[in-house]
Design an enzyme around this catalytic site. Structure first.
Site, PDB file in Angstrom:
ATOM      1  N   LYS A   1       1.032  -1.599   0.103  1.00 14.61           N
ATOM      2  CA  LYS A   1      -0.444   0.111  -0.203  1.00 14.61           C
ATOM      3  C   LYS A   1       0.366   1.577  -0.168  1.00 14.61           C
ATOM      4  CE  LYS A   1      -1.879   1.758   3.639  1.00 14.61           C
ATOM      5  NZ  LYS A   1      -1.435   3.082   4.170  1.00 14.61           N
ATOM      6  N   ASN A   2       1.945   0.952   0.680  1.00 10.19           N
ATOM      7  CA  ASN A   2       2.661   2.115   1.651  1.00 10.19           C
ATOM      8  C   ASN A   2       3.588   2.692  -0.066  1.00 10.19           C
ATOM      9  OD1 ASN A   2       1.838   2.616   3.316  1.00 10.19           O
ATOM     10  ND2 ASN A   2       3.307   2.397   4.636  1.00 10.19           N
TER      11      ASN A   2
ATOM     12  N   CYS B   1      -5.595  12.844  13.063  1.00  5.87           N
ATOM     13  CA  CYS B   1      -5.747  11.056  12.732  1.00  5.87           C
ATOM     14  C   CYS B   1      -5.252  11.034  13.801  1.00  5.87           C
ATOM     15  CB  CYS B   1      -3.647  11.160  11.769  1.00  5.87           C
ATOM     16  SG  CYS B   1      -3.410   9.551  11.465  1.00  5.87           S
TER      17      CYS B   1
ATOM     18  N   ARG C   1       0.483  14.494  12.995  1.00  2.00           N
ATOM     19  CA  ARG C   1       1.243  14.331  12.097  1.00  2.00           C
ATOM     20  C   ARG C   1       1.617  15.484  11.259  1.00  2.00           C
ATOM     21  NH1 ARG C   1      -0.664   8.589  10.032  1.00  2.00           N
ATOM     22  NH2 ARG C   1       1.664   8.516   8.904  1.00  2.00           N
TER      23      ARG C   1
ATOM     24  N   LEU D   1       7.316  19.487   7.075  1.00  7.07           N
ATOM     25  CA  LEU D   1       8.836  19.535   6.843  1.00  7.07           C
ATOM     26  C   LEU D   1       8.652  18.972   4.663  1.00  7.07           C
ATOM     27  CD1 LEU D   1      10.532  16.825   9.292  1.00  7.07           C
ATOM     28  CD2 LEU D   1      10.549  19.240   8.435  1.00  7.07           C
TER      29      LEU D   1
ATOM     30  N   ASP E   1       5.173   0.377  11.705  1.00  9.04           N
ATOM     31  CA  ASP E   1       4.056  -0.393  11.415  1.00  9.04           C
ATOM     32  C   ASP E   1       3.818  -1.944  12.066  1.00  9.04           C
ATOM     33  OD1 ASP E   1       3.729   2.520   9.883  1.00  9.04           O
ATOM     34  OD2 ASP E   1       3.227   1.833   7.793  1.00  9.04           O
TER      35      ASP E   1
ATOM     36  N   ILE F   1       8.844   6.880  16.738  1.00  3.76           N
ATOM     37  CA  ILE F   1       8.836   7.288  15.259  1.00  3.76           C
ATOM     38  C   ILE F   1       6.960   8.094  15.258  1.00  3.76           C
ATOM     39  CG2 ILE F   1       8.170   7.302  13.201  1.00  3.76           C
ATOM     40  CD1 ILE F   1      10.285   6.066  13.319  1.00  3.76           C
TER      41      ILE F   1
ATOM     42  N   ARG G   1      -8.491   0.018   4.453  1.00  4.78           N
ATOM     43  CA  ARG G   1      -8.249   0.848   3.245  1.00  4.78           C
ATOM     44  C   ARG G   1      -6.098   0.190   3.802  1.00  4.78           C
ATOM     45  NH1 ARG G   1      -6.747   4.659   7.366  1.00  4.78           N
ATOM     46  NH2 ARG G   1      -4.622   4.830   6.006  1.00  4.78           N
TER      47      ARG G   1
HETATM   48  C1  UD1 Z   1       4.460   6.697   6.330  1.00  4.23           C
HETATM   49  C2  UD1 Z   1       3.682   5.542   6.236  1.00  4.23           C
HETATM   50  C3  UD1 Z   1       3.680   5.807   7.388  1.00  4.23           C
HETATM   51  C4  UD1 Z   1       4.628   4.657   8.564  1.00  4.23           C
HETATM   52  C5  UD1 Z   1       5.510   6.209   8.635  1.00  4.23           C
HETATM   53  C6  UD1 Z   1       6.824   5.972   8.963  1.00  4.23           C
HETATM   54  C7  UD1 Z   1       2.177   5.776   4.013  1.00  4.23           C
HETATM   55  C8  UD1 Z   1       1.727   6.544   3.554  1.00  4.23           C
HETATM   56  N1  UD1 Z   1       2.601   5.708   5.506  1.00  4.23           N
HETATM   57  O1  UD1 Z   1       3.708   7.955   6.768  1.00  4.23           O
HETATM   58  O2  UD1 Z   1       2.624   4.169   7.271  1.00  4.23           O
HETATM   59  O3  UD1 Z   1       4.109   4.985   9.757  1.00  4.23           O
HETATM   60  O4  UD1 Z   1       5.443   6.627   7.116  1.00  4.23           O
HETATM   61  O5  UD1 Z   1       7.521   5.013   8.399  1.00  4.23           O
HETATM   62  O6  UD1 Z   1       3.927   5.621   3.376  1.00  4.23           O
HETATM   63  N2  UD1 Z   1       7.105  14.234  10.537  1.00  4.23           N
HETATM   64  C9  UD1 Z   1       7.075  15.789  11.218  1.00  4.23           C
HETATM   65  N3  UD1 Z   1       7.052  16.720  10.127  1.00  4.23           N
HETATM   66  C10 UD1 Z   1       6.314  16.645   8.752  1.00  4.23           C
HETATM   67  C11 UD1 Z   1       6.684  14.898   8.107  1.00  4.23           C
HETATM   68  C12 UD1 Z   1       6.379  14.408   9.292  1.00  4.23           C
HETATM   69  O7  UD1 Z   1       7.916  16.486  11.956  1.00  4.23           O
HETATM   70  O8  UD1 Z   1       6.486  17.397   7.755  1.00  4.23           O
HETATM   71  C13 UD1 Z   1       7.532  13.423  11.359  1.00  4.23           C
HETATM   72  C14 UD1 Z   1       6.068  12.829  11.826  1.00  4.23           C
HETATM   73  O9  UD1 Z   1       4.996  13.211  12.389  1.00  4.23           O
HETATM   74  C15 UD1 Z   1       7.021  11.287  12.279  1.00  4.23           C
HETATM   75  C16 UD1 Z   1       8.396  11.622  11.827  1.00  4.23           C
HETATM   76  O10 UD1 Z   1       8.598  12.680  10.825  1.00  4.23           O
HETATM   77  O11 UD1 Z   1       6.697  11.495  13.791  1.00  4.23           O
HETATM   78  C17 UD1 Z   1       8.018  10.570  10.734  1.00  4.23           C
HETATM   79  O12 UD1 Z   1       6.762  10.542   9.845  1.00  4.23           O
HETATM   80  P1  UD1 Z   1       6.838  10.081   8.026  1.00  4.23           P
HETATM   81  O13 UD1 Z   1       7.695   9.139   7.582  1.00  4.23           O
HETATM   82  O14 UD1 Z   1       7.127  11.654   7.266  1.00  4.23           O
HETATM   83  O15 UD1 Z   1       5.242   9.531   8.180  1.00  4.23           O
HETATM   84  P2  UD1 Z   1       4.609   9.848   6.442  1.00  4.23           P
HETATM   85  O16 UD1 Z   1       5.404  10.073   5.254  1.00  4.23           O
HETATM   86  O17 UD1 Z   1       3.258  10.165   7.277  1.00  4.23           O
END
Ligand code: UD1
Length: 430
Positions: free
Chosen positions: A22-23, A126, A131, A135, A316, A338, A408
């Site tokens: 999915k991801n 969420c 989240r 960034l 996950d 995370i 999902r």
């Molecule tokens: C993706 C995956 C999710 C997985 C996660 C971590 C998909 C659709 N989802 O989510 O299943 O759990 O990676 O492996 O692929 N963060 C910030 N600012 C930002 C973006 C992220 O602070 O702008 C933080 C988040 O809050 C979190 C960390 O960075 O603490 C990692 O998040 P991120 O890797 O971005 O997760 P997703 O891409 O949303």
């Protein structure tokens, strides 16, 4: 709302075909916005999130077609999806759609890169805590976009196109790295992405973009170099197998006992999780056809884990591993580094008899001899499936409510488990 009914206590034996990830599927679908030619994605999982993203992309003008089944096709083969963003008719992604799936926020990158503008709703809250997208916005600003936030929307403009730049992530983000790859692919000049996410799904996206004509070096490593090109073409790409689905079923077998071949699974995508499952007492063997997991009736050994970006233990799989440890012979510590607040499953596992205490970002799990079935409620995708695997090992009946979370991200879960001897059925409606 559908529910899942499980009667626990049966070991799992047989084989489970692993679906496309999915991801990986979601960012690959979004990458179709980068080109006016057809992007064909093979091994697509049949999931509610994929259908929702098809709708979201359709709103921007993306046409889609799914190949029908042909004689001789493997019954478990994924779908082949063709996406054509020849005409982008709308660069706005509305709140009603983005709020239903966070990943759809990522459309901002290809829309901006190709069309010079995008207006995308902020994703909102969420079930697994805050989240932010700061960034992701940093990436777009570094590449020269003007950003404004108004009425809950990010309005991004780059009328003269994006410009390559150095992007340094202060923390590893999968979505941030996807955004950077897609935006930089069509920017003018070279971008260097530092502290990039190394998750296999990022590498999969990078490989697909290269097939589309992007110039990317280092996808899957922590430093990625992207030399922007003026346009991208169509391509054909097969989605990699789902490592989270693989790990989930591996943990289910470790929990119930039995012998299951996870067909098509690739062990290198989740080595750290497989190592932890082995330490807990299961046997894991890789072969050409997938990964075979076996466990006899012996007790489970407690194992401590801490979630980390790839190649560490994936967040996950944290909830599922906690379910497994709830029946270990002793105490284990599970630390979530995370996401804040990703412990919503703890209270629900407790309803099945698990003994778990929280100490900040660590859960201390005191293994119990037996779990007992109960009605439970799912709060997010991975939490729901942890309740399913706990239910498989619990005595008596477990009803998992609100299974739309499962739909999902897990394809035909009850069917895949049922074929291996689990007593599991979907109760429709009610
Ligand atoms: C993706 C995956 C999710 C997985 C996660 C971590 C998909 C659709 N989802 O989510 O299943 O759990 O990676 O492996 O692929 N963060 C910030 N600012 C930002 C973006 C992220 O602070 O702008 C933080 C988040 O809050 C979190 C960390 O960075 O603490 C990692 O998040 P991120 O890797 O971005 O997760 P997703 O891409 O949303």
């Amino acid at each position: 709302m559908d529910r899942i009914r499980i009667v626990g206590g049966h070991s799992l034996n047989g084989s489970i075909p692993i679906s496309g990830a999915k991801n990986a599927a979601l960012p690959l679908m979004i990458a179709s916005l980068l080109t006016d030619e057809i992007l064909t994605l093979e091994n697509m999982p049949r999931l509610a999130d994929v259908n929702l993203l098809i709708r979201i992309l359709g709103n921007h003008g993306v046409d889609h077609a799914v190949d029908g089944k042909r004689r001789g096709d493997q019954p478990n083969a994924g779908n082949t999806l063709h996406l054509s963003a020849r005409n982008i008719v709308d660069t706005t992604a509305p709140y009603e759609l983005v709020s239903r799936m966070r990943a759809s926020f990522w459309v901002i990158a290809p829309l901006l890169a190709r069309m010079g503008e995008a207006k995308v709703s902020l994703p909102g809250g969420c079930a697994i805590g805050t989240r932010p997208v700061d960034l992701l916005l940093m990436v777009l600003e570094r590449l020269g976009a003007d950003l404004d936030i108004a009425g809950g929307y990010v309005i991004a403009k780059a009328p003269k196109g994006l410009k390559g730049a150095e992007i340094v992530f202060p923390k590893v983000t999968v979505g941030g790295t996807h955004t950077a790859l897609m935006a930089a692919a069509l920017a003018q000049g070279t971008s260097v992405i530092c502290n990039a996410a190394r998750e296999p799904e990022v590498q999969d996206l990078a490989e697909c973009l290269v097939k589309m004509g992007a110039r990317i070096k280092g996808g899957g490593t922590s430093t990625i170099e992207v030399e922007g090109v003026a346009r991208l073409s169509g391509a054909r790409h097969a989605v990699l197998p789902d490592r989270i689905e693989t790990g989930t079923y591996a943990m289910a077998v470790a929990m119930t006992g039995g012998d299951v071949l996870l067909e098509g699974a690739r062990p290198e995508l989740l080595q750290s999780a497989l190592d932890s499952i082995e330490k807990a007492g299961a046997t894991v063997k890789a072969s050409n056809s997938g990964v075979r997991v076996t466990r006899n009736g012996a007790g489970l050994t407690p194992v401590d884990v801490s979630t980390e970006p790839f190649p560490g233990f994936p967040t996950d799989l944290q909830a599922q591993f906690m379910a497994l440890m709830s029946r270990a012979r002793g105490s284990s510590r599970i630390t979530e580094t995370i996401f804040e607040n990703r412990f919503m499953h703890v209270q629900e596992l407790a309803r099945l008899g698990a003994r778990i205490r929280l100490d900040g970002e660590t859960a201390i799990v005191d293994g119990v001899e037996r779990l007992r079935g109960a009605p439970v409620m799912a709060t997010d995708l991975r939490a729901s499936v942890s309740l399913v695997i706990a239910g498989l090992a619990a005595e008596g009946e477990t009803i998992v409510n609100r299974v739309y979370h499962l739909d999902r991200g897990f394809e035909r879960l009850e069917d895949k488990l049922g074929r291996c001897g689990a007593v599991v059925e979907r109760l429709v409606g009610g």
